[in-house]
Motif scaffolding. Structure first.
Motif, mmCIF file in Angstrom:
data_model
loop_
_atom_site.group_PDB
_atom_site.id
_atom_site.type_symbol
_atom_site.label_atom_id
_atom_site.label_comp_id
_atom_site.label_asym_id
_atom_site.label_seq_id
_atom_site.Cartn_x
_atom_site.Cartn_y
_atom_site.Cartn_z
ATOM 1 N N VAL A 608 0.963 -1.296 0.084
ATOM 2 C CA VAL A 608 0.010 -0.302 0.258
ATOM 3 C C VAL A 608 0.913 1.092 -0.077
ATOM 4 O O VAL A 608 1.307 1.750 0.816
ATOM 5 N N GLN A 609 0.700 2.458 -1.108
ATOM 6 C CA GLN A 609 1.388 3.617 -1.456
ATOM 7 C C GLN A 609 0.369 4.035 -0.325
ATOM 8 O O GLN A 609 -0.001 3.647 0.105
ATOM 9 N N PRO A 610 1.461 5.528 -0.089
ATOM 10 C CA PRO A 610 0.704 6.556 0.725
ATOM 11 C C PRO A 610 0.347 7.523 -0.025
ATOM 12 O O PRO A 610 -0.563 7.824 1.004
ATOM 13 N N ASP A 611 -0.239 7.489 -1.177
ATOM 14 C CA ASP A 611 -1.758 8.063 -1.753
ATOM 15 C C ASP A 611 -2.621 6.859 -1.853
ATOM 16 O O ASP A 611 -3.770 7.641 -1.946
ATOM 17 N N SER A 612 -2.278 6.251 -1.683
ATOM 18 C CA SER A 612 -3.477 4.965 -1.576
ATOM 19 C C SER A 612 -3.889 4.622 -0.261
ATOM 20 O O SER A 612 -5.118 3.510 0.056
ATOM 21 N N TYR A 630 6.419 -3.502 7.447
ATOM 22 C CA TYR A 630 7.025 -2.422 7.286
ATOM 23 C C TYR A 630 8.908 -2.264 7.358
ATOM 24 O O TYR A 630 9.419 -2.799 8.041
ATOM 25 N N ASP A 631 9.757 -1.116 6.069
ATOM 26 C CA ASP A 631 10.042 -1.077 6.561
ATOM 27 C C ASP A 631 11.070 -2.188 6.501
ATOM 28 O O ASP A 631 12.438 -2.863 6.801
ATOM 29 N N LYS A 650 4.188 8.473 6.118
ATOM 30 C CA LYS A 650 3.929 8.217 4.199
ATOM 31 C C LYS A 650 5.273 7.467 4.091
ATOM 32 O O LYS A 650 5.643 7.780 2.565
ATOM 33 N N LYS A 651 4.876 6.663 4.359
ATOM 34 C CA LYS A 651 6.073 5.616 3.923
ATOM 35 C C LYS A 651 4.987 4.386 3.287
ATOM 36 O O LYS A 651 3.858 3.860 3.817
ATOM 37 N N PRO A 652 5.638 3.237 1.621
ATOM 38 C CA PRO A 652 4.588 2.325 1.492
ATOM 39 C C PRO A 652 5.064 0.812 2.652
ATOM 40 O O PRO A 652 5.558 0.537 3.908
ATOM 41 N N ILE A 653 3.531 0.313 3.318
ATOM 42 C CA ILE A 653 3.451 -0.643 4.297
ATOM 43 C C ILE A 653 2.716 -2.350 3.630
ATOM 44 O O ILE A 653 2.315 -1.699 2.144
#
Length: 729
Positions: A608-612, A630-631, A650-653
């Motif tokens: 899941v990207q931050p914008d989604s 995460y990370d 604001k990072k992909p998860i």
């Protein structure tokens, strides 16, 4: 005999078969045997000469006193006395024990002539067309010649006009040549000229071919399926047709009729007769008429000591397979039926509310699956090809449950659930011969209202060359199931009034239906066209997709066009019938590629990207995708609080959902329930349920739909219900 027949003055023309036919000339014998009916029917009189120990010679010019046979019947007054000359009586029952009356050829000699003369002692007994009715008051069935009551009638009874009935009536007669058991009955055929010409005597045929041919003719042309009761079955040697009797028995023809179908007739209260019910409504209940019912042996055993007790509130019912032309209505039809909604549940609910008369497709499907359609016998191998309805494969071993009326009742437990199947046989021991995994139960559908006939058969090992090749083991005569109907739980309406505004409120409550009918309709085992079912499923599925998606919105991450989610349903259906692709592989193809979906270790993982994240983080999605990563972390976490803080970073998860959680949403969806109605048809057609509803109606959808029997029976015994072209070796 010739000296007895010689007139003391003048001449007399006599025809004697043993003299007038050259017995050593096969062609002449065939031609003359075919003329027997004409010879005896046109003669002026037939003389039955029983020997000089029975007939006393008369002096020239002396005439014997004549008496009618029916007037001369008497009993011997002392041991060995056959004729009472004083009373001019003859012990006919003792007379019939003579070897003469056991021969097959003399049957036509006593039935076809206009007049018959039987010299006995110094008397002459006369027989003509008036004799038969006068002999009907005696019991001739215990004699060696029961057909004597037809003497002089020019034919056997109206019920004995074809070769099968004639052979049955004369099966205990004797013949020096076994083939004459069939050829001797040829002259008595009175059903049609076509049958008489088709069965013309031919002494060039072997005894085996004569018996085999007339047996196959009786089964296929005359539809005498009861012949299979006397088939060799399990005792048939290798290479020998299992569907025919053992020809090695000394009295092979008599073996055809040793056993008859167990078709007991008794009064049984039926479930619903709307015409009679209209006239017999008493205000309390319907009093219904009685009718004939096959299966008395099972009922006697069940109501005696064998059947488990069933209370009025027990959900287990005994359901008999019947030919009655009814079908169960769909749940939607029942839900919209005002009679059901308004029914008073303190009374018995008539079965009419839950079933309707068979539709045109149901009624027309039965003639197309009758066993004798395109039925043939291979002259080289003796195999029989016919249409049979495959009821089920035996997956558990039968056990004898009891006996009644000379029949055996066997119990077969379901391999899934608590249902039981009961089969009634004559002396065929299912528990000794049936092997689960190899043997199958088939149904011979006779069409119309005739009762079905059940065959227990074993699949042959050469399945590639003949995929539906079996050997007959034995026959069954009655089939029923003891199971929970399940589908008979319906919705009722109770009415109450609001005391303030006098408005009527309707409260819907579910209750168990106290049905009086426990029948499984034969029309429902193989309904009509599949097209109607496909159309109904298509309509319901599309309506559900256009409605409120509910949890489907979370499952497919807010996808707008839910028709693109159908492959996920297909994947889960594939897994249920061990097909591919599976559920998870199909599910990820429905998801947006921006989530980078993949399957790993029984889970579906998404990125899941931050914008989604804002669109993704909804209650429906969170209940499924419970774990996050995460990370580059190696472990998965289920902490919602931490996941929310990661969203703010604001990072992909990476998130994942377990297969069992995703499956649960599909299984609880009405779309899956509707598509499941096509599973069995899809398995037969090697097709997918989804593709069946998305395409236009195809000719192959003229195949049958799923049986409409209760789910507990269908799943417990893996009921098939499809008609196959079966070869019995």
């Amino acid at each position: 005999m010739v000296r007895f027949l010689r007139p003391w003055r003048g001449s007399r023309m006599v025809w004697i078969d043993s003299i007038c036919i050259n017995q050593d000339d096969i062609r002449e014998r065939e031609a003359q045997v075919a003329k027997m009916a004409h010879i005896y029917s046109e003669c002026r009189q037939a003389v039955v000469y029983l020997g000089d120990d029975i007939v006393k010679p008369l002096s020239p010019g002396e005439y014997p006193p004549r008496r009618r046979l029916e007037d001369a019947i008497g009993r011997s007054t002392s041991r060995g006395q056959l004729v009472n000359e004083d009373k001019r009586e003859v012990d006919i029952f003792h007379l019939l024990k003579r070897r003469y009356f056991s021969r097959v050829w003399i049957i036509q000699e006593l039935i076809l002539p206009r007049q018959i003369s039987i010299p006995v002692g110094t008397m002459e007994l006369c027989v003509d067309k008036l004799t038969g009715p006068a002999l009907s008051s005696y019991n001739w069935n215990r004699t060696a010649a029961p057909w004597i009551q037809q003497a002089g009638q020019r034919k056997l009874s109206a019920n004995e006009s074809n070769i099968y009935d004639i052979l049955r009536a004369t099966s205990q007669s004797k013949a020096g040549d076994p083939r004459d058991k069939v050829f001797g009955a040829h002259a008595l055929i009175n059903s049609s000229h076509l049958e008489r010409s088709a069965l013309r005597p031919d002494y060039s045929l072997s005894c085996l071919h004569v018996f085999f041919g007339v047996y196959a003719y009786s089964l296929i042309n005359l539809k005498r399926t009861e012949l299979l009761c006397n088939a060799a079955g399990v005792s048939a040697p290798d290479g020998y047709p299992s569907w025919t009797p053992s020809w090695r028995q000394p009295e092979a023809v008599h073996a055809w009729f040793l056993k008859r179908p167990l078709e007991w007739e008794t009064d049984r209260e039926r479930a619903w007769d709307p015409i009679a019910a209209k006239e017999r409504w008493t205000g309390e209940r319907f009093y219904l008429p009685k009718e004939k019912w096959a299966g008395e042996a099972f009922r006697t055993w069940w109501e005696g000591t064998g059947g488990p007790s069933v209370s009025s509130t027990d959900s287990i019912r005994v359901m008999h397979v019947t030919t009655e032309a009814r079908r169960w209505r769909t749940s939607r039809e029942l839900y919209l039926d005002e009679k059901i909604l308004a029914h008073d549940w303190s009374r018995e609910v008539p079965v009419e509310l839950f079933s309707t008369e068979a539709s045109h497709h149901h009624a027309s499907s039965r003639p197309h699956r009758q066993w004798d359609r395109h039925c043939v016998v291979d002259a080289a191998t003796g195999s029989l090809s016919l249409q049979l309805v495959h009821v089920l494969p035996f997956q558990t071993a039968p056990a004898e449950a009891g006996t009644a009326h000379g029949a055996k009742i066997f119990r077969v437990p379901a391999h899934v659930g608590e249902a039981d199947m009961y089969l009634t046989t004559d002396d065929f021991a299912l528990d000794l011969h049936v092997q689960p995994g190899r043997d199958h139960l088939f149904l011979m559908d006779n069409g119309k209202s005739l009762p079905p006939f059940y065959l227990v058969m074993r699949k042959c090992s050469d399945g590639e060359a003949l995929p539906w090749a079996f050997r007959l083991l034995g026959c069954c005569h009655h089939l029923c199931f003891r199971a929970n109907p399940g589908s008979w739980t319906r919705k009722s309406v109770r009415v109450r009034y609001n005391r303030y505004d006098y408005d009527r409120d309707e409260v819907i409550i579910e209750d168990e239906v106290p049905r009086r009918n426990e029948d499984l309709f034969l029309a429902d085992l193989q309904p009509g066209s599949l097209q109607a079912t496909v159309s109904s499923v298509r309509s319901t599925v599309m309506q559900s997709l256009r409605g409120e998606p509910g949890e489907l919105e979370g499952l497919f991450l807010g996808m707008g066009d839910l028709t693109k989610t159908l492959p996920a349903f297909q994947g889960l259906l594939n897994e249920r019938r061990l097909a591919t692709p599976g559920f998870l592989d199909s599910y990820v193809t429905c998801l947006d590629k921006k989530y980078q979906p993949r399957v790993r270790g029984g889970h579906v993982e998404l990125v899941v990207q931050p914008d989604s994240w804002q669109a993704f983080y909804t209650p429906q999605v969170k209940s499924l995708y419970k774990e996050w990563q995460y990370d580059g972390a190696s472990d998965w976490s289920a902490s919602r609080l931490v996941r929310y803080s990661l969203f703010r970073s604001k990072k992909p998860i990476r998130v994942r959902a377990a297969k069992r959680d995703l499956e649960k949403v599909i299984l609880e969806s009405p779309i899956y329930t509707e598509l499941s109605q096509l599973t069995r048809a899809a398995s037969r057609a090697a097709d997918g349920e989804v593709s069946m509803i998305l395409r236009c109606d195809q000719p192959e959808d003229g195949r049958t739909a799923d049986p409409l029997w209760p789910k507990s029976v269908m799943e417990g015994f893996n009921i098939d219900g499809y008609t196959y072209k079966v070869t019995i070796l």
